[in-house]
Design a protein around this motif. Structure first.
Motif, PDB file in Angstrom:
ATOM      1  N   PHE A  16      37.368 -64.794   6.229  1.00  0.00           N
ATOM      2  CA  PHE A  16      36.496 -65.941   5.905  1.00  0.00           C
ATOM      3  C   PHE A  16      35.234 -65.065   4.619  1.00  0.00           C
ATOM      4  CE2 PHE A  16      32.433 -67.582   6.187  1.00  0.00           C
ATOM      5  CZ  PHE A  16      32.528 -68.779   7.385  1.00  0.00           C
ATOM      6  N   ILE A  17      35.252 -63.918   4.857  1.00  0.00           N
ATOM      7  CA  ILE A  17      33.973 -63.056   3.833  1.00  0.00           C
ATOM      8  C   ILE A  17      35.205 -62.923   2.601  1.00  0.00           C
ATOM      9  CG2 ILE A  17      32.687 -61.522   3.045  1.00  0.00           C
ATOM     10  CD1 ILE A  17      31.408 -62.789   5.357  1.00  0.00           C
ATOM     11  N   ILE A  18      36.368 -62.445   2.503  1.00  0.00           N
ATOM     12  CA  ILE A  18      37.128 -63.127   1.698  1.00  0.00           C
ATOM     13  C   ILE A  18      36.673 -63.557   0.810  1.00  0.00           C
ATOM     14  CG2 ILE A  18      39.766 -62.735   0.812  1.00  0.00           C
ATOM     15  CD1 ILE A  18      39.860 -60.228   3.026  1.00  0.00           C
ATOM     16  N   ASP A  19      36.814 -65.042   1.700  1.00  0.00           N
ATOM     17  CA  ASP A  19      37.367 -66.760   1.474  1.00  0.00           C
ATOM     18  C   ASP A  19      35.598 -66.716   0.457  1.00  0.00           C
ATOM     19  OD1 ASP A  19      39.757 -66.858   1.347  1.00  0.00           O
ATOM     20  OD2 ASP A  19      39.438 -67.818   3.806  1.00  0.00           O
ATOM     21  N   TYR A  20      35.094 -66.817   1.234  1.00  0.00           N
ATOM     22  CA  TYR A  20      33.827 -67.150   0.780  1.00  0.00           C
ATOM     23  C   TYR A  20      33.445 -66.439  -0.419  1.00  0.00           C
ATOM     24  CZ  TYR A  20      28.452 -67.191   0.370  1.00  0.00           C
ATOM     25  OH  TYR A  20      27.130 -67.577   0.438  1.00  0.00           O
ATOM     26  N   CYS A  21      33.973 -65.415  -0.804  1.00  0.00           N
ATOM     27  CA  CYS A  21      33.573 -64.740  -1.932  1.00  0.00           C
ATOM     28  C   CYS A  21      33.857 -65.337  -3.023  1.00  0.00           C
ATOM     29  CB  CYS A  21      33.578 -63.155  -2.124  1.00  0.00           C
ATOM     30  SG  CYS A  21      32.219 -61.801  -0.760  1.00  0.00           S
ATOM     31  N   ASP A  22      35.879 -65.773  -2.930  1.00  0.00           N
ATOM     32  CA  ASP A  22      36.400 -66.004  -4.054  1.00  0.00           C
ATOM     33  C   ASP A  22      35.842 -67.814  -4.188  1.00  0.00           C
ATOM     34  OD1 ASP A  22      38.369 -66.724  -5.528  1.00  0.00           O
ATOM     35  OD2 ASP A  22      39.230 -67.873  -3.544  1.00  0.00           O
ATOM     36  N   PHE A  23      35.645 -68.829  -3.136  1.00  0.00           N
ATOM     37  CA  PHE A  23      34.867 -69.986  -3.395  1.00  0.00           C
ATOM     38  C   PHE A  23      33.988 -69.513  -4.386  1.00  0.00           C
ATOM     39  CE2 PHE A  23      36.629 -70.872   1.253  1.00  0.00           C
ATOM     40  CZ  PHE A  23      37.816 -71.285   0.404  1.00  0.00           C
ATOM     41  N   PHE A  24      32.360 -68.584  -3.494  1.00  0.00           N
ATOM     42  CA  PHE A  24      31.273 -69.013  -4.396  1.00  0.00           C
ATOM     43  C   PHE A  24      31.168 -68.061  -5.333  1.00  0.00           C
ATOM     44  CE2 PHE A  24      30.477 -71.118  -0.852  1.00  0.00           C
ATOM     45  CZ  PHE A  24      29.981 -72.246  -0.884  1.00  0.00           C
ATOM     46  N   SER A  25      32.480 -67.604  -5.679  1.00  0.00           N
ATOM     47  CA  SER A  25      32.506 -66.415  -7.064  1.00  0.00           C
ATOM     48  C   SER A  25      31.511 -66.704  -8.369  1.00  0.00           C
ATOM     49  CB  SER A  25      33.658 -65.994  -6.933  1.00  0.00           C
ATOM     50  OG  SER A  25      34.742 -67.546  -8.371  1.00  0.00           O
ATOM     51  N   ASP A  26      31.448 -68.060  -8.987  1.00  0.00           N
ATOM     52  CA  ASP A  26      30.140 -68.701 -10.449  1.00  0.00           C
ATOM     53  C   ASP A  26      28.365 -68.072  -9.508  1.00  0.00           C
ATOM     54  OD1 ASP A  26      32.594 -69.128 -10.978  1.00  0.00           O
ATOM     55  OD2 ASP A  26      32.529 -71.572 -11.046  1.00  0.00           O
ATOM     56  N   THR A  27      28.681 -68.490  -8.209  1.00  0.00           N
ATOM     57  CA  THR A  27      27.219 -67.999  -7.708  1.00  0.00           C
ATOM     58  C   THR A  27      26.794 -66.710  -7.444  1.00  0.00           C
ATOM     59  OG1 THR A  27      27.130 -68.898  -6.016  1.00  0.00           O
ATOM     60  CG2 THR A  27      26.892 -70.707  -8.200  1.00  0.00           C
ATOM     61  N   LEU A  28      27.950 -66.227  -6.679  1.00  0.00           N
ATOM     62  CA  LEU A  28      27.254 -64.737  -5.987  1.00  0.00           C
ATOM     63  C   LEU A  28      28.035 -63.737  -6.516  1.00  0.00           C
ATOM     64  CD1 LEU A  28      26.946 -64.392  -2.878  1.00  0.00           C
ATOM     65  CD2 LEU A  28      29.369 -63.534  -2.629  1.00  0.00           C
ATOM     66  N   SER A  29      26.864 -62.907  -6.464  1.00  0.00           N
ATOM     67  CA  SER A  29      26.711 -61.827  -7.758  1.00  0.00           C
ATOM     68  C   SER A  29      27.993 -60.695  -7.172  1.00  0.00           C
ATOM     69  CB  SER A  29      25.275 -60.699  -8.177  1.00  0.00           C
ATOM     70  OG  SER A  29      25.453 -60.503  -6.874  1.00  0.00           O
ATOM     71  N   GLU A  30      28.498 -59.633  -8.496  1.00  0.00           N
ATOM     72  CA  GLU A  30      29.070 -59.232  -7.707  1.00  0.00           C
ATOM     73  C   GLU A  30      28.569 -57.961  -6.132  1.00  0.00           C
ATOM     74  OE1 GLU A  30      32.406 -55.324  -9.356  1.00  0.00           O
ATOM     75  OE2 GLU A  30      30.935 -56.567 -10.854  1.00  0.00           O
ATOM     76  N   GLN A  31      27.137 -57.303  -6.609  1.00  0.00           N
ATOM     77  CA  GLN A  31      26.351 -56.700  -5.163  1.00  0.00           C
ATOM     78  C   GLN A  31      26.362 -57.460  -4.045  1.00  0.00           C
ATOM     79  OE1 GLN A  31      26.102 -53.234  -5.935  1.00  0.00           O
ATOM     80  NE2 GLN A  31      25.644 -53.290  -4.148  1.00  0.00           N
TER      81      GLN A  31
END
Length: 282
Positions: free
Chosen positions: A226-241
């Motif tokens: 779930f978290i892997i996908d979430y971070c992938d889907f929102f990669s444009d707005t989610l910071s790397e940190q």
């Protein structure tokens, strides 16, 4: 028209935090308020371990209270991600006298549950389509004031069935629809994309539901996926940190579950499991 997106999120599961972030982004986009229940308004006495039922499922009844304030309420389970590209469901499904849900009965036979609840609460004319019992998944419900779905609903009726009927909340909501003769429409699978529909193409959906084991494939726990996908889907707005922090929290959640099973110290478990899943250890 006043709209709300409603969910239940009790506890510190990192999956819930990510889900709520996606719900808030969607609420902002479609002009809705996000309402989160963090406590139960309808506590039930559940003692049948065979069904792995949760007393939290009764909280869907709280939609009745919200529909006194809001014209339309979208209920979403907290094991869903609303994708940033999601279509506006309020515009897509706009009849106010109609309940919108996904008919999982077309894929999975739920006749047994329909017959069981009818034997307890009274017989209803339970419909079928193409020879299969209509049975909606309650992970996503779109209701309006005019639909009157919860007018005659009660926690007392839920208590009567919660130890007797599998998926008691879901089965009860189906029962209400047919008992009260409420108009219903099966939504497109994109608004409740569940694992029982298979893995192919799930990432293209609007509302992605990680029910059961989720889409974990070779990943050891659905929360990690779930978290892997979430971070992938929102990669444009989610910071790397922020992405790293989410993945750290998910890994720690996995280790906590292993610790409860084995009583082995978390540090040792993390080292061992990290050898098997190095790409998921943070």
């Amino acid at each position: 028209m006043k709209k709300a997106i409603f969910t239940l999120a009790i506890g510190d599961n990192p999956m819930y935090k990510a889900a709520l972030e996606s719900f808030q982004a969607y609420a902002d986009k479609v002009g809705a308020d996000l309402v989160v229940s963090e406590e139960l308004h309808y506590p039930l006495n559940i003692d049948n371990k065979n069904y792995d039922a949760s007393p939290a499922w009764s909280e869907k009844l709280y939609m009745a209270e919200l529909l006194k304030e809001y014209d339309r309420v979208l209920y979403i389970d907290a094991d869903m991600i609303i994708a940033p590209w999601a279509e506006n469901i309020f515009e897509r499904y706009n009849a106010l006298d109609t309940i919108y849900m996904f008919n999982e009965g077309a894929i999975k036979d739920r006749t047994e549950h329909a017959e069981k609840i009818s034997s307890i609460l009274g017989q209803v004319d339970w419909p079928s389509e193409n020879g299969k019992t209509v049975y909606f998944n309650s992970g996503m419900i779109l209701a309006s004031k005019e639909s009157n779905l919860f007018t005659n609903a009660s926690a007392q009726e839920m208590q009567k069935i919660c130890n007797e009927v599998k998926f008691y909340d879901q089965t009860y909501i189906n029962y209400l629809i047919f008992r009260e003769k409420i108009n219903y429409v099966c939504i497109d699978k994109a608004f409740n994309r569940m694992p029982l529909l298979g893995q192919d193409g799930y990432k293209e959906a609007s509302f992605i539901h990680y029910a059961g084991r989720g889409y974990r494939e070779k990943i050891p726990m659905r929360e990690l996926k779930f978290i892997i996908d979430y971070c992938d889907f929102f990669s444009d707005t989610l910071s790397e940190q922020a992405s790293i922090e989410y993945k750290q929290q998910a890994w720690h959640w996995y280790m906590l579950k292993q610790h409860r099973k084995t009583k082995i110290p978390i540090g040792m478990l993390s080292a061992v499991f990290g050898l098997f899943y190095p790409q998921h250890k943070y």
